[in-house]
Design an enzyme around this catalytic site. Structure first.
Site, short mmCIF file in Angstrom:
data_model
loop_
_atom_site.label_atom_id
_atom_site.label_comp_id
_atom_site.label_asym_id
_atom_site.label_seq_id
_atom_site.Cartn_x
_atom_site.Cartn_y
_atom_site.Cartn_z
N TRP A 56 0.81 -1.23 0.00
CA TRP A 56 0.00 0.00 0.00
C TRP A 56 0.84 1.28 0.00
O TRP A 56 1.83 1.38 0.71
CB TRP A 56 -0.88 0.01 1.25
CG TRP A 56 -1.56 1.32 1.46
CD1 TRP A 56 -1.13 2.35 2.23
CD2 TRP A 56 -2.79 1.74 0.87
NE1 TRP A 56 -2.02 3.40 2.16
CE2 TRP A 56 -3.05 3.05 1.32
CE3 TRP A 56 -3.71 1.14 -0.01
CZ2 TRP A 56 -4.18 3.77 0.95
CZ3 TRP A 56 -4.83 1.86 -0.38
CH2 TRP A 56 -5.06 3.16 0.10
N MET A 57 0.34 2.27 -0.75
CA MET A 57 0.91 3.63 -0.70
C MET A 57 -0.22 4.64 -0.72
O MET A 57 -1.19 4.47 -1.45
CB MET A 57 1.81 3.85 -1.92
CG MET A 57 2.32 5.28 -2.05
SD MET A 57 3.41 5.50 -3.47
CE MET A 57 2.21 5.74 -4.78
N ASN A 58 -0.11 5.74 0.07
CA ASN A 58 -0.94 6.91 -0.20
C ASN A 58 -0.06 8.14 -0.34
O ASN A 58 0.86 8.11 -1.17
CB ASN A 58 -2.16 7.04 0.72
CG ASN A 58 -1.94 7.07 2.20
OD1 ASN A 58 -1.54 6.07 2.78
ND2 ASN A 58 -2.23 8.17 2.85
N ASP A 59 -0.29 9.20 0.39
CA ASP A 59 0.29 10.51 0.08
C ASP A 59 1.80 10.53 -0.19
O ASP A 59 2.57 9.86 0.50
CB ASP A 59 0.11 11.47 1.27
CG ASP A 59 -1.25 11.39 1.90
OD1 ASP A 59 -2.15 10.76 1.34
OD2 ASP A 59 -1.41 11.98 2.99
N GLN A 75 3.49 7.66 2.22
CA GLN A 75 2.71 6.91 3.20
C GLN A 75 2.67 5.46 2.74
O GLN A 75 2.22 5.17 1.62
CB GLN A 75 1.30 7.49 3.30
CG GLN A 75 1.25 8.83 3.99
CD GLN A 75 1.46 8.70 5.48
OE1 GLN A 75 0.55 8.40 6.22
NE2 GLN A 75 2.69 8.93 5.93
N TRP A 83 -4.65 0.27 3.50
CA TRP A 83 -4.13 1.24 4.46
C TRP A 83 -4.00 0.61 5.84
O TRP A 83 -4.83 -0.22 6.23
CB TRP A 83 -5.08 2.45 4.52
CG TRP A 83 -4.50 3.61 5.26
CD1 TRP A 83 -3.65 4.54 4.77
CD2 TRP A 83 -4.73 3.97 6.63
NE1 TRP A 83 -3.32 5.46 5.74
CE2 TRP A 83 -3.97 5.13 6.89
CE3 TRP A 83 -5.49 3.41 7.66
CZ2 TRP A 83 -3.96 5.76 8.14
CZ3 TRP A 83 -5.48 4.03 8.90
CH2 TRP A 83 -4.71 5.20 9.14
N PHE A 115 2.48 9.57 10.04
CA PHE A 115 1.60 10.16 9.03
C PHE A 115 2.38 11.16 8.17
O PHE A 115 3.58 11.32 8.30
CB PHE A 115 0.41 10.84 9.73
CG PHE A 115 -0.76 9.92 9.98
CD1 PHE A 115 -0.62 8.54 9.97
CD2 PHE A 115 -2.01 10.44 10.24
CE1 PHE A 115 -1.71 7.70 10.20
CE2 PHE A 115 -3.11 9.62 10.46
CZ PHE A 115 -2.97 8.25 10.45
N ASP A 183 -0.02 16.76 9.15
CA ASP A 183 0.55 16.96 7.81
C ASP A 183 1.37 18.25 7.70
O ASP A 183 1.11 19.11 6.83
CB ASP A 183 -0.56 16.93 6.74
CG ASP A 183 -1.44 15.68 6.84
OD1 ASP A 183 -0.97 14.68 7.44
OD2 ASP A 183 -2.57 15.71 6.34
N GLU A 237 -6.51 18.54 4.93
CA GLU A 237 -5.32 17.70 5.07
C GLU A 237 -4.21 18.22 4.14
O GLU A 237 -4.48 18.97 3.20
CB GLU A 237 -5.63 16.25 4.68
CG GLU A 237 -6.78 15.63 5.47
CD GLU A 237 -7.03 14.15 5.14
OE1 GLU A 237 -7.14 13.37 6.10
OE2 GLU A 237 -7.14 13.79 3.96
N TRP A 323 -9.94 8.52 -1.64
CA TRP A 323 -10.29 7.70 -0.47
C TRP A 323 -11.62 6.97 -0.64
O TRP A 323 -11.91 6.02 0.09
CB TRP A 323 -10.31 8.55 0.81
CG TRP A 323 -8.92 8.81 1.34
CD1 TRP A 323 -8.30 10.02 1.46
CD2 TRP A 323 -7.98 7.84 1.81
NE1 TRP A 323 -7.03 9.86 1.96
CE2 TRP A 323 -6.81 8.52 2.19
CE3 TRP A 323 -8.00 6.43 1.93
CZ2 TRP A 323 -5.68 7.87 2.69
CZ3 TRP A 323 -6.87 5.79 2.45
CH2 TRP A 323 -5.74 6.51 2.81
C1 FRU Z 1 -4.32 12.17 3.51
C2 FRU Z 1 -4.12 11.59 4.88
C3 FRU Z 1 -3.31 12.54 5.75
C4 FRU Z 1 -2.67 11.62 6.75
C5 FRU Z 1 -2.40 10.39 5.91
C6 FRU Z 1 -2.50 9.10 6.67
O1 FRU Z 1 -4.60 11.22 2.55
O2 FRU Z 1 -5.37 11.30 5.47
O3 FRU Z 1 -4.05 13.57 6.35
O4 FRU Z 1 -1.51 12.14 7.30
O5 FRU Z 1 -3.35 10.40 4.86
O6 FRU Z 1 -2.11 8.02 5.89
#
Ligand code: FRU
Length: 501
Positions: A56-59, A75, A83, A115, A183, A237, A323
């Site tokens: 998994w990857m996000n921001d 992330q 997640w 985060f 953040d 965010e 999301w």
């Molecule tokens: C945005 C977020 C950030 C948080 C991170 C957690 O996508 O919700 O606010 O730091 O992802 O993974």
């Protein structure tokens, strides 16, 4: 999703604390992560966009440039493709297109999981964390803890980001009693007289708070920004704050604020404000909600720190998902990609200061061969391409990409809006919202130019060289190679792109 967090976090977090309680040097032994091979041939794996090698990857996090290397942290849940307990994954590149995966930079510890946040080069070693005359690379991130809530911590590296040490007196910014407090995006603010201070731009529930510091360690609250007319459909965010020079040569400040949900086409999106920042507070120069991208899949994007003055670009990267469905998109080994790197520029239209995002010119180094598109229909040879089209003046336009299974995406330029339809683009049923039709208002903008960048599972569409943008992910069951055009001049070009793996 106000005041809330992804529920799966609470299930997995205990595991993270017991598994990773180390608070000092975080480097695991150098591990070999393949940059090519079968893992990278998975059917939807982007071929010229950044993806994690696995899971998994996000921001995007901690984007910083040092000595010829673009650093990208992100992330990351290294144990699953959904997640979970957040770590900072890490990769470096010399062109923002070819990436080398590095070991995880930051692991959870007793203060929480890691985060989103940023990184800077601490020129002049204001923090005192640099050793042996080195200006340290300092990461500023949010600790997320289910009981202790969200606080800000820092970590530093004296070897170009290869090994990281958490600051021993973390957190450097305590929580004032607000669950959503996260953040941090940090940058150096120059007073113009040779002195300056660090500014932290922080998302605090539904406002932005600015803090300042002489040394990245002691932080003082400066001001808050939450004008009544902004978009408040969800929690704020991943902010960013930076100056740009406008078309008249004046400095303008830009504040990016991601918001989830509440985007113009549902779920996650990034609004921005233009105005002035004086080292203490931000004042917007209009009262209109503006979006950096009208597609559904560009979220939490921020810009690189410490780009050399000689380059001078403001370089941006977003997370190419939403999301609403990020956890269940039909990919296997990996989940989520980043957008193409983009250069942000101001332009003036209809009395407003607006932000254009243009793909970086480095993308041209991936051009393989090119073809003219002189007919209304064209069979493409491959789905890695850049399509460069001119719209006929005073005409509506439509661009359809389809396959032999009857799957298609349709992009239309109508009188007063753009419409993007991916409702029949292949795998769409995993989430109802994914099938929605997306619209972007033109507000009087005359479209003349359309550039589309296609990878295995994404389309990034730039109108008028980035004045209006739609970023969209798709999961067709066979490549969409049949192109049908209406209202487009017959002088288009297609540039096929090489894979970066
Ligand atoms: C945005 C977020 C950030 C948080 C991170 C957690 O996508 O919700 O606010 O730091 O992802 O993974």
């Amino acid at each position: 999703m106000k005041n809330s967090f992804k529920p799966i976090a609470y299930l997995l977090i205990t595991f993270a604390f017991s598994a990773c309680s180390e608070n000092k040097k975080e480097q695991k032994a150098e591990i070999e992560i393949p940059d090519s091979g079968p893992v990278f041939d998975e059917v939807y794996r982007p071929q010229y966009h950044f993806t994690p090698a696995e899971n998994w990857m996000n921001d995007p996090n901690g984007m910083v440039y040092l000595d010829g290397e673009y650093h990208l942290f992100y992330q990351h849940n290294p144990d699953s493709n959904v997640w979970g307990p957040m770590h900072w994954g890490h990769a470096v590149s010399t062109d923002m297109l070819h990436w080398k995966h590095l070991p995880i930079a930051l692991y959870p510890d007793s203060l929480g999981t890691i985060f989103s946040g940023s990184a800077v080069i601490d020129k002049g070693n204001t923090s005192g964390l640099g050793k042996g005359g080195v200006n340290p690379m300092v990461a500023i991130f949010t600790y997320h803890h289910p009981e202790k809530s969200q606080t800000q911590g820092i970590a530093y590296s004296n070897d170009k980001g290869r090994t990281w040490t958490k600051y021993e007196n973390n957190p450097v910014l305590e929580n004032p009693g607000i669950p959503d407090f996260r953040d941090p995006k940090v940058s150096w603010y120059d007073h113009g007289d040779g002195t300056g201070k660090w500014i932290m731009t922080l998302a605090v529930k539904d406002k932005i708070s600015f803090y300042s510091s002489p040394n990245l360690i002691d932080w003082k609250h400066e001001s808050d920004f939450n004008p009544s007319w902004a978009s408040y459909g969800g929690v704020w965010e991943c902010p960013d704050l930076f100056p740009l020079i406008d078309q008249e040569g004046h400095e303008k400040w830009v504040l990016l604020v991601s918001i989830n949900p509440g985007g113009p086409n549902g779920g996650s999106a990034t609004q921005y404000f233009t105005g002035n920042f004086d080292g203490n507070s931000f004042n917007a120069d209009g009262k209109e909600v503006k979006w950096i991208d009208y597609g559904a899949d560009n979220y939490a994007g921020v810009t690189w720190s410490d780009i050399p003055k000689a380059d001078g670009r403001r370089l941006f990267l977003g997370w190419m998902s939403n999301w609403q469905y990020a956890n269940i998109v039909p990919t296997t080994v990996w989940r989520s990609a980043m957008t193409l790197p983009r250069k942000l520029e101001l332009y003036h239209f209809d009395g407003k200061n607006l932000l254009a995002s243009r793909p970086v010119q480095e993308i041209k180094t991936l051009y393989d061969n090119s073809e003219k598109i002189e007919a209304k229909s064209h069979l493409l040879r491959d789905e890695l391409f850049h399509l460069d089209l001119k719209k006929k003046e005073e005409s509506l336009a439509s661009i359809k990409l389809s396959n032999e299974l009857g799957e298609e995406v349709i992009l239309s330029v109508e009188e007063d809006k753009i419409v993007f339809d991916r409702s029949k683009s292949g795998k769409v049923k995993f989430n109802k919202e994914f099938q929605a039709i997306h619209e972007a208002p033109l507000n009087g903008l005359e479209i003349y130019d359309i550039d589309i960048y296609s990878d295995k599972s994404s389309l990034e569409i730039f109108f008028n060289e980035g004045e209006l943008v739609l970023t969209e992910i798709i999961f067709p069951n066979a490549p969409l190679l049949k192109l049908d055009l209406e209202g487009i001049e017959n002088n288009g070009e297609i540039h096929y792109l090489n894979s970066t793996w």
